[in-house]
Design a protein around this motif. Structure first.
Motif, PDB file in Angstrom:
ATOM      1  N   TYR A 159      -7.987   8.742   1.641  1.00 17.79           N
ATOM      2  CA  TYR A 159      -7.438   9.081   0.289  1.00 17.79           C
ATOM      3  C   TYR A 159      -8.177   7.866  -0.620  1.00 17.79           C
ATOM      4  CZ  TYR A 159      -4.520   9.672  -4.141  1.00 17.79           C
ATOM      5  OH  TYR A 159      -4.162  10.089  -5.325  1.00 17.79           O
ATOM      6  N   VAL A 160      -8.210   8.178  -1.906  1.00 15.16           N
ATOM      7  CA  VAL A 160      -9.123   7.168  -2.904  1.00 15.16           C
ATOM      8  C   VAL A 160      -8.348   5.946  -3.118  1.00 15.16           C
ATOM      9  CG1 VAL A 160      -8.129   8.387  -4.925  1.00 15.16           C
ATOM     10  CG2 VAL A 160     -10.253   7.322  -5.151  1.00 15.16           C
ATOM     11  N   LYS A 161      -7.375   6.055  -2.972  1.00 19.79           N
ATOM     12  CA  LYS A 161      -6.373   4.766  -3.092  1.00 19.79           C
ATOM     13  C   LYS A 161      -5.445   4.479  -1.885  1.00 19.79           C
ATOM     14  CE  LYS A 161      -5.588   5.199  -8.188  1.00 19.79           C
ATOM     15  NZ  LYS A 161      -4.771   5.548  -9.469  1.00 19.79           N
ATOM     16  N   GLU A 162      -5.101   3.072  -1.625  1.00 19.52           N
ATOM     17  CA  GLU A 162      -4.157   2.718  -0.393  1.00 19.52           C
ATOM     18  C   GLU A 162      -2.931   3.373  -0.788  1.00 19.52           C
ATOM     19  OE1 GLU A 162      -2.965  -1.166   1.952  1.00 19.52           O
ATOM     20  OE2 GLU A 162      -4.382  -1.392   0.469  1.00 19.52           O
ATOM     21  N   VAL A 163      -2.386   3.746   0.512  1.00 18.56           N
ATOM     22  CA  VAL A 163      -1.201   4.434   0.401  1.00 18.56           C
ATOM     23  C   VAL A 163      -0.150   3.680   1.318  1.00 18.56           C
ATOM     24  CG1 VAL A 163      -1.847   6.753  -0.450  1.00 18.56           C
ATOM     25  CG2 VAL A 163      -1.779   6.367   2.081  1.00 18.56           C
ATOM     26  N   ASP A 164       1.022   3.985   1.123  1.00 18.22           N
ATOM     27  CA  ASP A 164       2.168   3.510   2.092  1.00 18.22           C
ATOM     28  C   ASP A 164       2.591   4.650   2.965  1.00 18.22           C
ATOM     29  OD1 ASP A 164       5.067   3.234   2.796  1.00 18.22           O
ATOM     30  OD2 ASP A 164       4.812   1.285   1.687  1.00 18.22           O
ATOM     31  N   ARG A 165       2.287   4.338   4.283  1.00 20.63           N
ATOM     32  CA  ARG A 165       2.596   5.097   5.232  1.00 20.63           C
ATOM     33  C   ARG A 165       4.181   5.789   5.161  1.00 20.63           C
ATOM     34  NH1 ARG A 165      -0.690   2.613  10.294  1.00 20.63           N
ATOM     35  NH2 ARG A 165      -2.794   3.016   9.645  1.00 20.63           N
ATOM     36  N   ARG A 166       5.036   4.872   5.020  1.00 22.54           N
ATOM     37  CA  ARG A 166       6.281   4.921   5.125  1.00 22.54           C
ATOM     38  C   ARG A 166       6.637   6.082   4.036  1.00 22.54           C
ATOM     39  NH1 ARG A 166      11.296   5.349   7.496  1.00 22.54           N
ATOM     40  NH2 ARG A 166      10.711   3.469   8.866  1.00 22.54           N
ATOM     41  N   GLU A 167       6.291   5.778   2.796  1.00 21.70           N
ATOM     42  CA  GLU A 167       6.385   6.861   1.664  1.00 21.70           C
ATOM     43  C   GLU A 167       5.631   8.195   1.913  1.00 21.70           C
ATOM     44  OE1 GLU A 167       4.585   5.237  -2.041  1.00 21.70           O
ATOM     45  OE2 GLU A 167       6.340   3.321  -2.171  1.00 21.70           O
ATOM     46  N   LEU A 168       4.719   8.082   2.681  1.00 23.22           N
ATOM     47  CA  LEU A 168       4.144   9.445   2.969  1.00 23.22           C
ATOM     48  C   LEU A 168       5.226  10.224   4.093  1.00 23.22           C
ATOM     49  CD1 LEU A 168       0.557   8.769   3.482  1.00 23.22           C
ATOM     50  CD2 LEU A 168       1.311   9.825   1.643  1.00 23.22           C
ATOM     51  N   ILE A 169       5.810   9.636   5.031  1.00 22.38           N
ATOM     52  CA  ILE A 169       6.593  10.045   6.022  1.00 22.38           C
ATOM     53  C   ILE A 169       7.952  10.475   5.344  1.00 22.38           C
ATOM     54  CG2 ILE A 169       8.013   9.712   7.693  1.00 22.38           C
ATOM     55  CD1 ILE A 169       5.040  10.206   8.365  1.00 22.38           C
ATOM     56  N   ASN A 170       8.252   9.517   4.433  1.00 24.75           N
ATOM     57  CA  ASN A 170       9.605   9.980   3.712  1.00 24.75           C
ATOM     58  C   ASN A 170       9.517  11.301   2.800  1.00 24.75           C
ATOM     59  OD1 ASN A 170      11.022   7.744   4.655  1.00 24.75           O
ATOM     60  ND2 ASN A 170      10.905   6.698   2.791  1.00 24.75           N
ATOM     61  N   GLY A 171       8.292  11.508   1.929  1.00 18.54           N
ATOM     62  CA  GLY A 171       7.828  12.439   1.332  1.00 18.54           C
ATOM     63  C   GLY A 171       7.809  13.850   2.108  1.00 18.54           C
ATOM     64  N   ALA A 172       7.257  13.753   3.281  1.00 18.45           N
ATOM     65  CA  ALA A 172       7.174  14.719   4.339  1.00 18.45           C
ATOM     66  C   ALA A 172       8.607  15.351   4.857  1.00 18.45           C
ATOM     67  CB  ALA A 172       6.361  14.505   5.595  1.00 18.45           C
TER      68      ALA A 172
END
Length: 406
Positions: free
Chosen positions: A80-93
């Protein structure tokens, strides 16, 4: 639009292998393989290994879907073009999956677990005050009767200027509450200002176990304890039940015993604005006032039918009762109201209730760091009807309605 096809990483391959082993390991497990009590209600005790083709196909489909999720997470994490927080991605999923279910199923992330458990348990380590934010100033609404704050002389209207020498200016109400909570036995230093006398003082208060009462009375006595008689002359008792927590049954039992010793001749139980709570509490309190017959039953897709019947021992049935409800009375409030109405033990007064006829299990994830609240069953009142509004399918058979004329 510029597109590039990116190969899966070693991370994806490793997770895929792990997931493949995990899906195969699911076959043949029973409730004994899940020591957590929260899981046992979701699994049949007599579950056996099914070697038919259908479970194997379901496992393969599950594996493919999980692999899709892992591949997506991996690609976002790496490219992804910017750095992302894995925890936030999992929470969103997780939130995305739950968004496809009913509105009562949700996920409590690690950052909110402590406050969620405090609401369920109705207890926490603190000093026992209620506060509001007046123009950015945390102001005491009231200290809880008998709490460390009450004993320290903190009174309504006092403004908290600092906590442990850290200013409260610009802090959110949640930040203030979190700063006041802490380990039982630890101390917190408060700088207070009393506007009515224009005096300031610093007090040190020792935190203790604060248990928030869920059963209130008609008014306060001179010593700040609750008076549970609405009409002392005619001996009419009154209980305002704010929620159904772990200690609500014991609180109601103590109050009713006290009223009985003073010759109570009628009891009003106020469930208006009560959002519900623990199913077990609703069942125990219903059993307190009904001598025999069905209290409630539950049944779900993966949970066997369970029924709860009243027992005669310890029943209070020698005085009339009225239950007050409104459109915000939900869940456990509706279980109690429906039970007492169907058994003609109480008159229901007010407005039709909310219409929440489902049961949620609390499932600990990450060794208790987060919690999944999942709808696993519906409940049915003694008459056999499910009062859930979304399940009414356009009919008018939902909620608990007041008795005719009330």
């Amino acid at each position: 639009m510029a597109l590039r096809i990116l190969p899966p990483s070693k991370f994806t391959a490793l997770l895929t292998l792990l997931l493949l082993g995990w899906t195969h390991s699911l076959q043949g497990q029973t409730a004994a393989d899940y020591p957590q009590a929260t899981y046992q209600a979701l699994l049949q005790d007599d579950a056996t290994t099914d070697t038919s083709e259908k479970p194997q196909q379901q496992d393969e489909e599950l594996y493919a879907l999980i692999k899709l999720l892992v591949d997506t997470l991996d690609q976002i994490d790496r490219n992804y073009v910017k750095e992302v927080d894995r925890r936030e991605l999992i929470n969103g999923a997780i939130q995305g999956m739950l968004g496809k279910l009913d509105r009562h199923s949700n996920y409590i992330p690690p950052s909110n677990v402590d406050s969620f458990k405090s609401r369920v348990e109705n207890e926490f380590g603190g000093i026992g005050i209620r506060i509001r934010n007046d123009d950015g100033k945390p102001t005491i609404i009231t200290p809880m009767f008998g709490s460390p704050a009450y004993k320290a002389g903190i009174r309504p209207g006092d403004v908290i200027l600092s906590i442990n020498e850290q200013t409260t200016e610009g802090k959110s109400p949640n930040d203030i509450v979190n700063a006041l909570k802490g380990k039982i036995g630890s101390k917190v230093k408060l700088a207070l200002h009393t506007p009515s006398s224009n005096e300031s003082a610093t007090v040190e208060v020792e935190r203790s176990l604060i248990r928030v009462k869920s059963v209130l009375g008609a008014e306060r006595n001179e010593d700040d304890s609750w008076n549970y008689f609405l009409d002392e002359k005619n001996k009419i008792g009154y209980l305002l039940v704010t929620n159904f927590g772990r200690h609500t049954t014991g609180e109601i039992l103590d109050v009713v015993k006290g009223l009985k010793s003073k010759g109570v001749k009628g009891l009003i139980v106020d469930l208006r604005y009560n959002p519900g709570g623990l199913l077990s509490a609703a069942i125990q309190i219903s059993d307190m006032f009904v001598k025999e017959g069905r209290i409630v039953s539950t049944e779900g897709r993966a949970t066997p039918k369970r029924i709860w019947d009243a027992k005669a021992a310890g029943t209070f049935d020698d005085f009339p009762m009225a239950i007050l409800i409104n459109q915000f009375s939900a869940s456990a409030s509706e279980i109690l109201s429906a039970c007492l109405q169907d058994h003609e033990r109480a008159v229901i007064v007010g407005q039709r209730s909310f219409g929440k006829g489902s049961v949620q299990n609390l499932i600990e994830l990450e060794d208790g760091k987060s919690v999944l609240k999942l709808t696993t069953a519906g409940y049915f009142r003694p008459s056999g009807k499910n009062i859930d509004k979304p399940s009414a399918d356009g009919s008018d058979e939902w909620g608990v309605s007041p008795n005719n004329g009330f």
